[in-house]
Design an enzyme around this catalytic site. Structure first.
Site, PDB file in Angstrom:
ATOM      1  N   GLU A 265       0.442  -0.976  -0.219  1.00 18.89           N
ATOM      2  CA  GLU A 265      -0.205  -0.104  -0.139  1.00 18.89           C
ATOM      3  C   GLU A 265       0.927   1.980  -0.237  1.00 18.89           C
ATOM      4  O   GLU A 265       2.021   1.097   0.390  1.00 18.89           O
ATOM      5  CB  GLU A 265      -0.958  -0.066   1.402  1.00 18.89           C
ATOM      6  CG  GLU A 265      -1.926  -0.146   0.684  1.00 18.89           C
ATOM      7  CD  GLU A 265      -3.299   0.694   0.310  1.00 18.89           C
ATOM      8  OE1 GLU A 265      -2.925   1.084  -0.386  1.00 18.89           O
ATOM      9  OE2 GLU A 265      -4.413   0.163   0.038  1.00 18.89           O
TER      10      GLU A 265
ATOM     11  N   ASN B 101      -4.703   5.158   8.346  1.00 17.11           N
ATOM     12  CA  ASN B 101      -5.146   4.641   7.130  1.00 17.11           C
ATOM     13  C   ASN B 101      -3.736   5.312   6.136  1.00 17.11           C
ATOM     14  O   ASN B 101      -2.438   5.428   6.554  1.00 17.11           O
ATOM     15  CB  ASN B 101      -6.557   4.384   6.234  1.00 17.11           C
ATOM     16  CG  ASN B 101      -6.602   3.817   4.755  1.00 17.11           C
ATOM     17  OD1 ASN B 101      -5.916   2.938   4.982  1.00 17.11           O
ATOM     18  ND2 ASN B 101      -7.681   4.030   4.500  1.00 17.11           N
TER      19      ASN B 101
ATOM     20  N   ASP C  59     -14.291  -1.522  12.543  1.00 16.68           N
ATOM     21  CA  ASP C  59     -13.490  -2.824  12.939  1.00 16.68           C
ATOM     22  C   ASP C  59     -13.729  -3.049  11.394  1.00 16.68           C
ATOM     23  O   ASP C  59     -14.581  -4.200  11.288  1.00 16.68           O
ATOM     24  CB  ASP C  59     -13.816  -3.048  13.561  1.00 16.68           C
ATOM     25  CG  ASP C  59     -12.029  -4.134  13.918  1.00 16.68           C
ATOM     26  OD1 ASP C  59     -11.654  -4.436  13.070  1.00 16.68           O
ATOM     27  OD2 ASP C  59     -12.666  -5.079  15.283  1.00 16.68           O
TER      28      ASP C  59
ATOM     29  N   ASN D 218      -9.111   7.505   2.244  1.00 21.89           N
ATOM     30  CA  ASN D 218      -8.030   6.636   1.980  1.00 21.89           C
ATOM     31  C   ASN D 218      -7.209   7.145   1.392  1.00 21.89           C
ATOM     32  O   ASN D 218      -6.280   7.917   1.778  1.00 21.89           O
ATOM     33  CB  ASN D 218      -9.132   5.532   1.003  1.00 21.89           C
ATOM     34  CG  ASN D 218      -8.315   4.078   1.525  1.00 21.89           C
ATOM     35  OD1 ASN D 218      -7.120   3.805   1.931  1.00 21.89           O
ATOM     36  ND2 ASN D 218      -9.195   2.904   0.944  1.00 21.89           N
TER      37      ASN D 218
ATOM     38  N   ASP E 187      -9.936   3.884  -3.717  1.00 21.06           N
ATOM     39  CA  ASP E 187      -8.402   3.341  -3.333  1.00 21.06           C
ATOM     40  C   ASP E 187      -7.326   4.528  -2.752  1.00 21.06           C
ATOM     41  O   ASP E 187      -7.572   5.600  -2.905  1.00 21.06           O
ATOM     42  CB  ASP E 187      -7.944   1.990  -3.210  1.00 21.06           C
ATOM     43  CG  ASP E 187      -7.306   1.580  -1.798  1.00 21.06           C
ATOM     44  OD1 ASP E 187      -6.693   2.516  -1.149  1.00 21.06           O
ATOM     45  OD2 ASP E 187      -7.481   0.336  -1.426  1.00 21.06           O
TER      46      ASP E 187
END
Length: 297
Positions: free
Chosen positions: A17, A100, A118, A150, A211
């Site tokens: 990521e 994140n 969660d 994100n 994302d």
């Protein structure tokens, strides 16, 4: 651009990521090995940090030091020239979920997202906040009511764009001189926003699940679609300019390389932690595109 098939740059990771092109290398977080890795254009990799709290968002301060999101203990870490990690900020008092992705501006201000619920434990979907961390480590809530903030970019001119994964949209803010976010607006709506608290139902309803994102020199944004094995090039307003099918889940993207025209993709068969943690099936892919990188990161 031509329909070019991405090639594998490197594999054997758990879940990649937050790729960032910096100083001639791609820096990327590998969630479940708890490492930050820097990769050159020829596939050589160096572990530059180990983050027991699970690394995520990456960015660089004006002096070149690396900032790393430590997801599970809600901290932002800074790496000095020797490679040592120290705490830059503690976000535990202002966030409702694991941290994140992140973007850092040219003044050293960081905007950090959090899950808000969660996700991996099956909790109901909840909207959440975006946090600003100033260069001195001070922390403030920057925006509220975001559907899983994100990937983020800062466009030339000082516009912050946030991917709201579970809202199926990119949302823009103007960044003030003091770091305050104003002028909230939808930059691109990529299908209807799911109206459910059930994560499975929301995933099934999303036409695009934005994302990780990155921007190019024509003002378009590349969007990793987390549920449809593709990356999209999107114009402001939502028109899809291009699409690359990866044949595998793609969760983040970054324009890099010497000319800024290599689109790097973080790929894996799925995003579920229980599926990714025990195996090493994640890959870093690359494909050449026509329009080079712009903005931050």
């Amino acid at each position: 651009m031509g329909k070019t098939t991405p090639t594998v740059v490197l594999d054997g990771f758990s879940y990649l990521e937050c790729p960032r092109w910096h100083d001639g290398r791609l820096w990327v977080s590998d969630f479940y090995t708890e490492k930050v890795v820097a990769i050159d254009g020829r596939g050589a990799a160096e572990v530059v940090a180990e983050v027991p709290g699970q690394p995520s968002g990456l960015g660089f301060l004006p002096d070149g030091r690396l900032l790393v999101v430590s997801m599970r203990d809600h901290r932002l870490l800074v790496r000095d020239e020797s490679g040592r990690l120290d705490e830059h900020a503690d976000l535990s008092g202002v966030v409702s979920g694991v941290l994140n992705d992140m973007v850092v501006d040219d003044r050293g201000r960081a905007w950090v997202g959090n899950f808000g619920f969660d996700l991996m434990g099956g909790a109901p979907l909840r909207y959440t906040t975006l946090t600003r961390v100033d260069a001195d480590g001070s922390v403030a809530v920057a925006a509220e009511d975001l559907g899983f903030p994100n990937g983020m970019v800062i466009l030339p001119g000082g516009v912050l764009v946030v991917a709201e994964t579970f809202a199926g949209r990119l949302t823009a803010f103007d960044i003030g001189a003091d770091g305050e976010l104003t002028g909230r607006r939808v930059w691109a709506q990529l299908g209807d926003t799911p109206r459910t608290e059930d994560v499975g139902e929301a995933v099934a309803a999303l036409e695009v699940a934005p994302d990780g994102i990155c921007a190019d020199a024509e003002g378009a944004i590349w969007v990793a679609d987390a549920v449809h094995t593709r990356v999209l090039r999107v114009a402001e307003g939502g028109r899809v300019l291009d699409e690359i099918d990866t044949g595998i889940g793609v969760f983040a993207c970054m324009l890099g390389g010497d000319d800024g025209r290599t689109l790097y993709l973080c790929a894996a068969p799925s995003f579920a932690e229980h599926e990714r943690r025990p195996v090493r099936e994640a890959q870093l892919l690359a494909v050449q595109v026509d329009i080079p990188h712009a903005g931050l990161p």
